[in-house]
Write an enzyme that holds these catalytic residues in place. Structure first.
Site, mmCIF file in Angstrom:
data_model
loop_
_atom_site.group_PDB
_atom_site.id
_atom_site.type_symbol
_atom_site.label_atom_id
_atom_site.label_comp_id
_atom_site.label_asym_id
_atom_site.label_seq_id
_atom_site.Cartn_x
_atom_site.Cartn_y
_atom_site.Cartn_z
ATOM 1 C CB CYS A 161 -10.394 -11.057 -4.108
ATOM 2 S SG CYS A 161 -10.999 -9.529 -3.376
ATOM 3 C CG ASP B 145 -7.922 -8.854 3.974
ATOM 4 O OD1 ASP B 145 -8.520 -9.945 3.959
ATOM 5 O OD2 ASP B 145 -7.338 -8.381 2.990
ATOM 6 C CG HIS C 141 -11.021 -9.359 1.648
ATOM 7 N ND1 HIS C 141 -9.719 -9.682 1.348
ATOM 8 C CD2 HIS C 141 -11.781 -10.007 0.725
ATOM 9 C CE1 HIS C 141 -9.696 -10.497 0.308
ATOM 10 N NE2 HIS C 141 -10.932 -10.704 -0.094
#
Length: 256
Positions: free
Chosen positions: A137, A192, A224
Site C-alpha cells: 500500500c 481496489d 485492497h
C-alpha cells in the site's frame, strides 16, 4: 497518477495472530525491525527491505518479515511513521480521525530520509550488495522511488497507493506487482479503489515503455490490502495472500 492516494480502504482490515521472531532496534532515532535468517540458508550479500502499509511495524508485517527471513533473506523494516502508524480502529465512528491530516504529517521529505538511512545501514554496516524492496500500500510508492542504482535493486509491491507517473516511469530495476481484480462477480465485490482498472492499464503502458522486466499479477475474490491485512479465516483471501508472497519470493529468486 499511476495509483490513487490512500483512502479509508488503506486502513480497513484485520490484525493477524502470531508471535514475532525478530527484534526491534532503535538506530539513529528510528525503530527498525530485524528478522534474521538461519546461517544454513542465509543468502549472503542479499537483504529484503519492507516498506510497510500505514500500520507501520505491527504483527502483520512482522510475520511477513519473519517468513522472508526463514527463506534466507536478512529482512528489515523501518518505522516510516515514527510511532504514528494507524490501526483498523483509526476510522471508528466518533474517533475524529482525519486521514488527510495524518498523510500531511508523513510526506516524502519526511519518509525518504528514513529509507535512505536504512539503505545506507544495510550497505555499509551489513555489507549488503543487493536489496529487494517489498512495499505494501503506502510503501509501494517508496519502492518505486527507491528502485534506483545503489538503492533498491529489485522491487515488489502489493496493491500500491499514490505512485506518480514520474515515479513509475523512472524506476531502474525489475518490478513485480500484485493487484486485486476490479469487478463485481457472482454477487461478490472484488475491488481496489486505489489501483483501479484504468490506472492498472496505464501502469502497464508505463512499464512497457520503461523496458525493464516487470510482472503484474491479478488476484480474484479479494480487495485492497489483501496481501497484508486480509481476513485469513477466508480461504480465498488466505490463498491470495500466500500466493502474493510466493510471487515476491519467485521474483527475488530470479532477479535479486
Amino acid at each position: 497518477m499511476a495509483s490513487n492516494p490512500p483512502a479509508e480502504c488503506c486502513v480497513r482490515g484485520f490484525i493477524h495472530e502470531g508471535t514475532a521472531k525478530g527484534e526491534t532496534k532503535k538506530i539513529g532515532g528510528t525503530n527498525i525491525y530485524f528478522s534474521y535468517p538461519k546461517e544454513s540458508n542465509k543468502k549472503a550479500g542479499k537483504a529484503v527491505l519492507i516498506l510497510s502499509d500505514v500500520m507501520g511495524i505491527r504483527i502483520n508485517s512482522q510475520l511477513i518479515a519473519d517468513y522472508l527471513a526463514a527463506c534466507g533473506y536478512l529482512t528489515v523494516m523501518p518505522d516510516l511513521f515514527h510511532g504514528d502508524g494507524l490501526t483498523p480502529d483509526s476510522f471508528k465512528p466518533g474517533s475524529g480521525f482525519n486521514l488527510q491530516e495524518w498523510l500531511a504529517k508523513h510526506p516524502t521529505d519526511v519518509v525518504d530520509p528514513v529509507i535512505e538511512s536504512t539503505v545506507k545501514l544495510l550497505r555499509e554496516e551489513y555489507k549488503i550488495d543487493k536489496i529487494g524492496g517489498v512495499g505494501y500500500c503506502f510503501g509501494g510508492k517508496y519502492v518505486c522511488r527507491f528502485l534506483k542504482d545503489g538503492k533498491i535493486n529489485v522491487g515488489y509491491t502489493a496493491h500500491p497507493s499514490f505512485i506518480s507517473r514520474e515515479e513509475l516511469s523512472t524506476i531502474q530495476g525489475p518490478l513485480s506487482i500484485s493487484a486485486a481484480v476490479n469487478q463485481l462477480l457472482f454477487g461478490r465485490v472484488e475491488v481496489d479503489e486505489i489501483l483501479t482498472t484504468a490506472l492498472r492499464h496505464e501502469s502497464e503502458e508505463i512499464l512497457a515503455k520503461v523496458g525493464l522486466p516487470y510482472q503484474l499479477t491479478l488476484y480474484g475474490g479479494v480487495s485492497h490490502g489483501f496481501a497484508v491485512r486480509g481476513d485469513l479465516s477466508n480461504p480465498d483471501i488466505m490463498f491470495a495472500k500466500e500466493q502474493a508472497l510466493a510471487q515476491a519470493l519467485a521474483w527475488f529468486g530470479q532477479y535479486l
